[in-house]
Design an enzyme around this catalytic site. Structure first.
Site, PDB file in Angstrom:
ATOM      1  N   GLY A 133       0.847  -1.185   0.000  1.00  0.00           N
ATOM      2  CA  GLY A 133       0.000   0.000   0.000  1.00  0.00           C
ATOM      3  C   GLY A 133       0.879   1.230   0.000  1.00  0.00           C
ATOM      4  CB  ILE A 159      -8.978  -0.860  -7.644  1.00  0.00           C
ATOM      5  CG1 ILE A 159      -7.687  -1.662  -7.450  1.00  0.00           C
ATOM      6  CG2 ILE A 159      -8.971  -0.101  -8.966  1.00  0.00           C
ATOM      7  CD1 ILE A 159      -6.442  -0.821  -7.290  1.00  0.00           C
ATOM      8  N   GLY A 243      -2.324  13.961  -7.798  1.00  0.00           N
ATOM      9  CA  GLY A 243      -3.522  13.373  -7.220  1.00  0.00           C
ATOM     10  C   GLY A 243      -3.771  13.802  -5.788  1.00  0.00           C
ATOM     11  N   GLY A 341     -27.830  16.053  18.940  1.00  0.00           N
ATOM     12  CA  GLY A 341     -28.478  14.780  18.648  1.00  0.00           C
ATOM     13  C   GLY A 341     -28.916  14.665  17.208  1.00  0.00           C
ATOM     14  CD  GLU A 364      -5.002   9.439  -4.532  1.00  0.00           C
ATOM     15  OE1 GLU A 364      -4.004   8.739  -4.733  1.00  0.00           O
ATOM     16  OE2 GLU A 364      -5.833   9.709  -5.408  1.00  0.00           O
ATOM     17  N   GLY A 365      -1.935   7.887  -0.098  1.00  0.00           N
ATOM     18  CA  GLY A 365      -0.860   7.990   0.888  1.00  0.00           C
ATOM     19  C   GLY A 365      -1.415   8.464   2.208  1.00  0.00           C
TER      20      GLY A 365
END
Length: 381
Positions: A133, A159, A243, A341, A364-365
């Protein structure tokens, strides 16, 4: 209320106005129901394509909008404030186009890019694996050269658009040379031997399918290789810098929606004979929320303007992603608190915003990875 934006051109202002119309009239009314049913909004992406919003930061000669990243990201923010699944989907699609647009040959761009930017095709970005990852260089999905094709075997995970994308920007291993052994392939979503597992059951963004992709001897024509063999990791990391700015803009859009909801509710909700927005405990909370949103927006715009000017922006991209996604988590949580609430019920969007914000700190990290990248930039300065 609409964000007061400083835009670089009248064309950009027109794009923002068009985006707001689409967000208000088409996206916002459909979002809650579609997320509850886990319906993928393919129709919305076709609408973005026909409206000219699906390829904004790419060259007009290939069907793009020819807009600076600064403008594209603000369009992305507006879409995300109405429906996060659509905003994130556009960000992922834009990133899936990047390898071809930046590293493809002229012939490859002319052949495939117009359809990718025109609205009929939707992309996915296939980098992550179960054990690769954050450590992208450790991926194990293999692409073996076999004549005029590559034969791909392995599994990709997490993905976005898995199973519904028309193509995937795939990073696969073509040699055992570690980071230098990865190659980028543009894979047709209909390729025999490619399949998607059932979507993951997620706490948010349920309208956006996230799946495993399974490659079982899938044959990909060598003409679909983007860049040189072994260049794939560099391409992937380059795409991620842009990205991350996209995810930062999505996060700001979500946070802005939560802030607007909280301000509106606090102005109407009466306690002890006056609106709760008049109580210092609430007004200070709202002020902090507004400052967080504004600061995060400034961070992603700084990164975008550096990118547009051709300056290095990797550190600013990581900073923007870190600041904006942490802000989104905090602002959406505080929005639930302002509503009390009511915020804990599905009668209001606050609880959905809070659930959707969490994943922004992960993909994206992760934000822990962003801190590491920022520190490396500082050490190399």
């Amino acid at each position: 209320m609409p964000v007061d934006r400083l835009l670089p051109s009248t064309e950009a202002a027109d794009l923002i106005a068009l985006t707001r119309d689409i967000a208000r009239d088409e996206l916002a009314p459909a979002a809650a129901g579609a997320e509850q049913r886990a319906d993928f909004p393919r129709k919305a992406f076709r609408l973005l394509g026909s409206s000219g919003l699906l390829g904004l930061p790419y060259a007009e000669e290939h069907g793009g909008g020819g807009q600076p990243y600064e403008v594209y990201l603000q369009v992305l923010e507006e879409l995300s404030s109405a429906w996060m699944t659509v905003g994130v989907g556009l960000s992922v699609h834009t990133m899936s186009c990047y390898p071809l647009a930046r590293y493809g040959t002229d012939a490859q761009r002319e052949r495939w890019l117009p359809e990718m930017l025109g609205g009929e095709l939707l992309g996915g970005y296939a980098l992550s694996e179960a054990h690769a990852g954050s450590d992208a260089a450790a991926l194990s999905t293999r692409a073996e050269r076999d004549g005029d094709d590559y034969t791909v075997t392995g599994t990709k995970t997490w993905i976005t658009h898995g199973g519904v994308a028309d193509y995937y920007a795939l990073m696969a291993r073509t040699s055992d040379e570690g980071p230098r052994g990865i190659t980028c392939l543009l894979v047709d979503g209909r390729t025999e031997g490619l399949s998607a597992a059932p979507p993951e059951h997620k706490m948010g963004l349920t309208g956006s399918p996230t799946t495993e992709l399974r490659f079982e001897g899938a044959r990909v024509p060598a003409e679909r290789r983007i860049g040189a063999e072994g260049q794939g990791l560099a391409i992937a990391l380059d795409a991620l810098d842009s990205g991350r700015l996209g995810i930062a803009a999505c996060a700001v859009g979500l946070a802005q929606a939560a802030l607007d909801l909280a301000v509106d509710y606090a102005g109407q909700r009466q306690q002890f004979g006056k609106p709760i927005i008049d109580f210092q405990g609430v007004e200070f909370l709202l002020a902090d929320m507004a400052a967080a949103v504004h600061s995060a927006r400034s961070a992603y715009l700084d990164g975008a303007r550096r990118r547009d000017a051709g300056k290095p922006f990797g550190m600013q991209s990581s900073m923007a992603k870190l600041l904006a996604t942490d802000a989104a988590m905090r602002v959406t949580t505080d929005a639930v608190q302002v509503l009390g609430g009511a915020g804990y019920t599905t009668d209001f969007a606050a609880e959905r915003y809070m659930r959707e914000a969490k994943v922004l700190q992960i993909f994206e990290g992760t934000n822990q990875i962003q801190r590491m990248l920022i520190a490396r930039h500082l050490a190399d300065a």
